[in-house]
Design a protein around this motif. Sequence first.
Motif, PDB file in Angstrom:
ATOM      1  N   TYR A 190      39.050   4.428  -4.020  1.00  0.00           N
ATOM      2  CA  TYR A 190      38.086   5.323  -4.646  1.00  0.00           C
ATOM      3  C   TYR A 190      38.325   5.339  -6.147  1.00  0.00           C
ATOM      4  N   GLY A 211      37.631  15.113  -1.729  1.00  0.00           N
ATOM      5  CA  GLY A 211      38.741  15.014  -0.786  1.00  0.00           C
ATOM      6  C   GLY A 211      39.641  16.234  -0.873  1.00  0.00           C
ATOM      7  N   ILE A 245      37.700  13.797   3.754  1.00  0.00           N
ATOM      8  CA  ILE A 245      36.824  13.407   2.647  1.00  0.00           C
ATOM      9  C   ILE A 245      35.380  13.652   3.079  1.00  0.00           C
ATOM     10  N   LEU A 299      35.558  10.914   6.394  1.00  0.00           N
ATOM     11  CA  LEU A 299      36.892  10.440   6.746  1.00  0.00           C
ATOM     12  C   LEU A 299      37.780  11.626   7.084  1.00  0.00           C
ATOM     13  N   THR A 300      38.541  11.479   8.137  1.00  0.00           N
ATOM     14  CA  THR A 300      39.608  12.418   8.443  1.00  0.00           C
ATOM     15  C   THR A 300      40.801  11.612   8.902  1.00  0.00           C
ATOM     16  N   LYS A 301      41.963  11.942   8.359  1.00  0.00           N
ATOM     17  CA  LYS A 301      43.201  11.240   8.684  1.00  0.00           C
ATOM     18  C   LYS A 301      44.295  12.264   8.905  1.00  0.00           C
ATOM     19  N   MET A 305      44.922   3.271   5.211  1.00  0.00           N
ATOM     20  CA  MET A 305      43.564   3.274   4.677  1.00  0.00           C
ATOM     21  C   MET A 305      43.196   1.918   4.092  1.00  0.00           C
ATOM     22  N   ARG A 316      40.212  -0.422   5.498  1.00  0.00           N
ATOM     23  CA  ARG A 316      39.123  -0.803   4.593  1.00  0.00           C
ATOM     24  C   ARG A 316      38.958  -2.309   4.558  1.00  0.00           C
ATOM     25  N   TYR A 348      34.707   1.839   5.586  1.00  0.00           N
ATOM     26  CA  TYR A 348      35.647   2.858   6.068  1.00  0.00           C
ATOM     27  C   TYR A 348      35.875   3.913   4.978  1.00  0.00           C
ATOM     28  N   GLY A 349      35.670   5.168   5.341  1.00  0.00           N
ATOM     29  CA  GLY A 349      35.890   6.276   4.425  1.00  0.00           C
ATOM     30  C   GLY A 349      34.832   6.434   3.357  1.00  0.00           C
TER      31      GLY A 349
END
Length: 192
Positions: free
Chosen positions: A82, A124, A142, A155-157, A180, A184, A190-191
């Motif tokens: 990002y 985020g 995010i 996104l959740t981690k 991540m 990606r 992703y995300g």
Amino acid sequence: MSDKRPLRLRLATLVLLAGLNAGVAAAEATAVVTPAAPATLAFIGFEVIDEQPDASRWPALRGRAERIGLQMAEGLQARGLYEVRDLAPAEDALQRTRDANEFLHRCNACLSEIGAAAGARLVGVGWVQRVSNLILNINLGIWDVSDPNADRMVLTKSVDIRGDNDESWRRGVGFMLRDMVERRERQPRYGL
């Protein structure tokens, strides 16, 4: 007009010309494709949820949360996941949102003002849930805040860590960042 060169020479010339044309076409195709700029992200940092509150622990917990917040923000930027935006222009919006919500990761459609003020499409928020001295988990959410009426989670981690110390918190964030990047690479959206 007929070509008087031997057949082998004519074929070699055709192969050479075809190779040159393919090389030019590949170079043109490569020149046209440019990597997309990373999505903009306002990363707020980490909140702490202590299941066994003890006021004497708060300074250490806040310090750890600040350190892993910096680690996460720098890691997201350095790895090209990002484009992490400066939160300074969003300080007023951030304070208003914090005043109205106990935890930002639990608020509903409250992050868009922060994203707009920071010039970011994504916001985020991280949180560390401290269950005990041994069991903790580090989380990251995010949200796409481009629609001011609805934050959409993209996104959740979560990663479980053992041990309430600087090293375990740092390693937990390091693992999240590595994971991540790997995801990606396999899934470019992703995300996002």
